[in-house]
Design a protein around this motif. Structure first.
Motif, PDB file in Angstrom:
ATOM      1  N   GLY A  85      53.881  21.120  76.180  1.00 35.41           N
ATOM      2  CA  GLY A  85      53.144  20.013  76.117  1.00 35.41           C
ATOM      3  C   GLY A  85      53.263  18.989  77.070  1.00 35.41           C
ATOM      4  N   GLN A  86      54.285  19.064  77.518  1.00 36.64           N
ATOM      5  CA  GLN A  86      54.716  17.683  78.542  1.00 36.64           C
ATOM      6  C   GLN A  86      54.228  18.398  79.962  1.00 36.64           C
ATOM      7  N   ARG A  87      54.422  19.464  80.051  1.00 36.80           N
ATOM      8  CA  ARG A  87      53.741  20.034  81.295  1.00 36.80           C
ATOM      9  C   ARG A  87      52.241  19.832  81.465  1.00 36.80           C
ATOM     10  N   GLN A  88      51.721  20.201  80.180  1.00 35.93           N
ATOM     11  CA  GLN A  88      50.038  20.096  80.258  1.00 35.93           C
ATOM     12  C   GLN A  88      49.648  18.460  80.222  1.00 35.93           C
ATOM     13  N   ARG A  89      50.320  17.593  79.823  1.00 36.47           N
ATOM     14  CA  ARG A  89      50.103  16.038  80.111  1.00 36.47           C
ATOM     15  C   ARG A  89      50.209  15.906  81.630  1.00 36.47           C
ATOM     16  N   VAL A  90      51.257  16.562  82.326  1.00 32.02           N
ATOM     17  CA  VAL A  90      51.441  16.205  83.754  1.00 32.02           C
ATOM     18  C   VAL A  90      50.232  16.809  84.519  1.00 32.02           C
ATOM     19  N   ALA A  91      49.649  18.034  83.897  1.00 34.79           N
ATOM     20  CA  ALA A  91      48.493  18.663  84.574  1.00 34.79           C
ATOM     21  C   ALA A  91      47.315  17.885  84.434  1.00 34.79           C
ATOM     22  N   ILE A  92      47.153  17.209  83.261  1.00 32.54           N
ATOM     23  CA  ILE A  92      46.082  16.084  82.991  1.00 32.54           C
ATOM     24  C   ILE A  92      46.106  14.962  83.958  1.00 32.54           C
ATOM     25  N   ALA A  93      47.335  14.289  84.051  1.00 31.21           N
ATOM     26  CA  ALA A  93      47.550  13.258  84.814  1.00 31.21           C
ATOM     27  C   ALA A  93      47.082  13.460  86.310  1.00 31.21           C
ATOM     28  N   ARG A  94      47.672  14.634  86.758  1.00 35.82           N
ATOM     29  CA  ARG A  94      47.252  15.075  88.089  1.00 35.82           C
ATOM     30  C   ARG A  94      45.709  15.218  88.231  1.00 35.82           C
ATOM     31  N   ALA A  95      45.054  15.932  87.340  1.00 38.25           N
ATOM     32  CA  ALA A  95      43.668  15.992  87.526  1.00 38.25           C
ATOM     33  C   ALA A  95      42.934  14.750  87.534  1.00 38.25           C
ATOM     34  N   LEU A  96      43.493  13.749  86.846  1.00 35.21           N
ATOM     35  CA  LEU A  96      42.921  12.523  86.699  1.00 35.21           C
ATOM     36  C   LEU A  96      43.115  11.432  87.989  1.00 35.21           C
ATOM     37  N   ALA A  97      44.380  11.859  88.806  1.00 40.76           N
ATOM     38  CA  ALA A  97      44.674  11.111  89.817  1.00 40.76           C
ATOM     39  C   ALA A  97      43.546  10.714  90.877  1.00 40.76           C
ATOM     40  N   PRO A  98      42.701  11.482  91.359  1.00 38.58           N
ATOM     41  CA  PRO A  98      41.582  11.262  92.248  1.00 38.58           C
ATOM     42  C   PRO A  98      40.700  10.737  91.695  1.00 38.58           C
ATOM     43  N   GLU A  99      40.543  10.301  90.301  1.00 34.18           N
ATOM     44  CA  GLU A  99      39.250   9.947  89.627  1.00 34.18           C
ATOM     45  C   GLU A  99      38.219  10.714  89.789  1.00 34.18           C
ATOM     46  N   PRO A 100      38.221  11.904  89.326  1.00 34.24           N
ATOM     47  CA  PRO A 100      37.248  13.051  89.471  1.00 34.24           C
ATOM     48  C   PRO A 100      35.927  12.759  88.858  1.00 34.24           C
ATOM     49  N   ALA A 101      34.871  13.447  89.258  1.00 30.73           N
ATOM     50  CA  ALA A 101      33.477  13.421  88.380  1.00 30.73           C
ATOM     51  C   ALA A 101      33.507  14.503  87.682  1.00 30.73           C
ATOM     52  N   LEU A 102      34.261  15.579  87.675  1.00 28.82           N
ATOM     53  CA  LEU A 102      34.344  16.779  87.002  1.00 28.82           C
ATOM     54  C   LEU A 102      35.646  17.294  86.882  1.00 28.82           C
ATOM     55  N   ILE A 103      36.151  17.887  85.540  1.00 26.32           N
ATOM     56  CA  ILE A 103      37.366  18.396  85.525  1.00 26.32           C
ATOM     57  C   ILE A 103      36.911  20.015  84.905  1.00 26.32           C
ATOM     58  N   VAL A 104      37.333  21.041  85.551  1.00 21.25           N
ATOM     59  CA  VAL A 104      37.192  22.334  84.848  1.00 21.25           C
ATOM     60  C   VAL A 104      38.438  22.591  84.096  1.00 21.25           C
ATOM     61  N   CYS A 105      38.386  22.764  82.837  1.00 22.24           N
ATOM     62  CA  CYS A 105      39.797  22.946  82.113  1.00 22.24           C
ATOM     63  C   CYS A 105      39.423  24.527  81.689  1.00 22.24           C
ATOM     64  N   ASP A 106      40.457  25.410  82.217  1.00 19.30           N
ATOM     65  CA  ASP A 106      40.315  26.706  81.621  1.00 19.30           C
ATOM     66  C   ASP A 106      41.576  27.106  80.674  1.00 19.30           C
ATOM     67  N   GLU A 107      41.076  27.279  79.442  1.00 22.90           N
ATOM     68  CA  GLU A 107      42.079  27.540  78.448  1.00 22.90           C
ATOM     69  C   GLU A 107      43.213  26.438  78.303  1.00 22.90           C
ATOM     70  N   PRO A 108      43.152  25.174  78.363  1.00 26.45           N
ATOM     71  CA  PRO A 108      44.204  24.406  78.684  1.00 26.45           C
ATOM     72  C   PRO A 108      45.211  24.170  77.222  1.00 26.45           C
ATOM     73  N   VAL A 109      44.614  24.544  76.269  1.00 31.94           N
ATOM     74  CA  VAL A 109      45.731  24.376  74.946  1.00 31.94           C
ATOM     75  C   VAL A 109      45.819  25.716  74.347  1.00 31.94           C
ATOM     76  N   SER A 110      45.636  26.811  74.656  1.00 31.36           N
ATOM     77  CA  SER A 110      45.583  28.190  74.265  1.00 31.36           C
ATOM     78  C   SER A 110      47.049  28.624  73.907  1.00 31.36           C
ATOM     79  N   ALA A 111      47.861  28.000  74.685  1.00 27.27           N
ATOM     80  CA  ALA A 111      49.142  28.669  74.634  1.00 27.27           C
ATOM     81  C   ALA A 111      50.051  27.658  73.598  1.00 27.27           C
ATOM     82  N   LEU A 112      49.581  26.489  73.270  1.00 29.35           N
ATOM     83  CA  LEU A 112      50.282  25.316  72.629  1.00 29.35           C
ATOM     84  C   LEU A 112      50.472  25.631  71.186  1.00 29.35           C
ATOM     85  N   ASP A 113      51.446  24.916  70.538  1.00 27.55           N
ATOM     86  CA  ASP A 113      51.565  25.070  69.168  1.00 27.55           C
ATOM     87  C   ASP A 113      50.486  24.017  68.527  1.00 27.55           C
TER      88      ASP A 113
END
Length: 583
Positions: free
Chosen positions: A460-488
């Protein structure tokens, strides 16, 4: 080949007071403590709970695979009627395969990349001398591959794991586990990250083993999957069993607060607009379904008419590996759609339907054979377009992967990962640090995580870092490929709450690829249904899910597991789906 008859009249597993620990872990205290576990022939027992609760460690102890230095104690620890506490390594090796088969979560990691699938399945037959002749082993391999729903077994047996889809790899792994006809199958998250139709087929394979008298120990964080097949459930938390009993009793009338929390955190169409991690179960009358209460999420701004992504008629074909030299496989065929500013568009479909290929073309990682992609009003992908033409807009499109650990550079700490995402902003070193801390705080972490490396973080912490990194450049679009499928379940709820909150705050458009219809129903505004590389249905999530027009969408809906179905009906549906032709 059925399980060995000599175990049919006794308990396969009989454990009382199990404790497992390691001298240098958890301050010397056991990681698993006081667990009672019995498994009978033809019975499915499920272990559920969050990551780190002790599920997999408990299951692996039944095979002598708890790990080097494991300290195992129990009042009783009988496997196949024998005292397993006295087993030598030779005893354990003799047990694995003929008595117990193991199915792991990640088939690509579990299967040998240097051997064909057929050789992998045949290994247990040769090693334990179940069948002595090569011809008999080959015939058995083809038979068991057919049993688990692998089409064209003779051709597939000559392929390597990386040449198969995720669903086929998982079925090949199950085939290797059951080839010797074991009396017990231990399945550790066997359906995680599989689409709903393949998931139903994998569950049907396990259901057929149960019908043949095989015992199954199922480890899963997916309560809906558990409801569909398990006879009994043990809920683990912090190394202890906190709730147990018949599946219907545990899931409909949980006795422990932790079980109630797991049930309430399940996403669905009904949970849209509400914070999953705030969910709790209100008291209900005996015999009725649990009543779930949730707090509302912050209101989202309506998506605008501004088109962020315009995909027009894209197609992609490949040469089919293992087939004739000129045989082609169509991954995508004339796919078109648009994503508007602030919109969340979901893509669902089975393994091999073209979801990830579409995502890779949208990201500019793969060129289409035909058609074109426009992003932010500019040509983005198509014939003759190079990466240099995307460079000016590259930072405005970001990606959240399914497995951040394999996506992050393992040499980098979190501060380097975020700094890389901020590179396009051309900030000073001090501003990069300030912005990195701000991003971590937005995703519920903080400055203390800056010097942590990905391997030291939880999923869960790794996925939060991935979200933070994706938000860093203030994107217009984020492609999310199964981002929560392996989480409890509960970590998934927290990550989905976070994703919805930051998406609303920044009005970022999301292209959300998932096999989980409940997650898509909770998160998305519109949905595209992919089948065999084509979009067979699209529209508002409420309309498509409530009144699906296409037969394939109806199949997806029927295949999706849910603990709201009657237990007996679920097994009937799963068995019926297993008889459907492979798609």
């Amino acid at each position: 080949m059925k399980s060995q008859a000599w175990v049919q009249d006794r308990l396969l597993v009989d454990i009382r007071g199990l404790s497992i620990g390691f001298a240098n872990a958890n301050g010397g205290a056991p990681l698993v403590q006081g667990v009672d576990l019995t498994i009978r022939p033809g019975e499915c027992v499920a272990l559920v709970g969050e990551s780190g609760s002790g599920k997999s460690l408990t299951a692996r102890s039944l095979l002598g695979l708890a790990g080097r230095g494991a300290l195992i104690g129990a009042q009783r620890f009988e496997i196949a009627g024998r005292d397993a506490l006295a087993f030598t390594e030779r005893d354990w090796r003799g047990l694995r395969g003929p008595f117990a088969g193991l199915v792991m979560q990640d088939a690509l990691v579990s299967l040998d990349p240097l051997r064909t699938v057929g050789a992998e399945i045949a290994e247990v037959l040769a090693h334990h001398r179940v069948l002595r002749s090569r011809a008999d082993r080959r015939a058995r391999v083809h038979d068991v591959m057919t049993d688990v729903g692998i089409p064209e077994p003779a051709m597939r047996a000559r392929q390597y794991a990386h040449e198969l889809s995720g669903g086929l790899r998982q079925r090949a792994l199950i085939a290797s586990a059951i080839a010797a006809g074991p009396a017990l199958v231990i399945a550790d998250e066997p359906t995680t990250a599989l689409d709903v139709t393949v998931q139903a087929q994998v569950l049907a394979v396990l259901a057929e083993r149960l019908a043949q008298g095989v015992g199954v120990l199922l480890i899963s964080h997916d309560l809906a999957v558990v409801a569909g097949i398990a006879d009994r459930v043990l809920v683990m938390h912090g190394g202890h069993v906190v709730d147990s009993g018949a599946t219907r009793d545990v899931l409909h009338h949980p006795s422990h607060d932790y079980t109630r929390q797991l049930l309430a955190a399940q996403p669905s169409l009904e949970s849209r607009g509400h914070r999953l991690s705030s969910a709790r179960i209100a008291s209900t009358a005996r015999g009725s379904m649990p009543a779930i209460v949730r707090d509302p999420l912050p209101a989202r701004a309506a998506s605008s008419d501004r088109v962020v992504l315009d995909v027009e008629g894209i197609g992609k074909t490949y040469r089919r590996r293992g087939g004739a030299r000129d045989e082609r496989f169509t991954a995508l065929d004339d796919v078109s759609f648009r994503v508007r500013e602030g919109e969340v568009l979901g893509i669902i479909g089975e393994s091999g339907s073209g979801k990830s290929t579409c995502g890779n073309i949208v990201l500019g990682l793969l060129a289409p054979d035909r058609g074109a992609v426009r992003f932010m009003g500019s040509e983005w992908n198509g014939a003759g377009l190079a990466e240099s033409s995307r460079r000016a807009l590259r930072a405005r499109m970001q990606y959240i992967p399914q497995d951040p650990l394999s996506s992050f550079d393992p040499r980098h700490a979190v501060r380097e990962l975020l700094a890389e995402g901020l590179h396009s902003r051309r900030l000073s070193r001090a501003d990069v640090l300030d912005r990195s801390v701000e991003l971590l705080e937005q995703v519920g972490l903080g400055a203390a995580y800056l010097d942590r490396r990905p391997v030291s973080l939880s999923g869960g912490q790794r996925q939060r870092v991935a979200i933070a990194r994706a938000l860093a450049p203030e994107p217009a679009l984020i492609v999310c490929d199964e981002p929560v499928s392996a989480l409890d379940v509960y970590v998934q709820a927290q990550v989905l709450d976070l994703l919805v909150s930051v998406q609303a705050r920044h009005s970022t458009a999301l292209l959300f690829i998932s096999h989980d219809l409940d997650v898509v129903g909770h998160l998305c505004d519109r949905v595209l249904v992919f089948k065999s590389g084509r979009v067979v249905e699209e529209g508002d999530v409420d309309t498509v899910f409530a009144h699906p027009r296409h037969a394939y969408t109806r199949l997806l809906k029927a295949s999706a597991p849910t603990f709201r179905h009657r237990h007996e009906d679920r097994l009937d549906e799963t068995s019926a789906l297993a008889r459907e032709p492979m798609l």
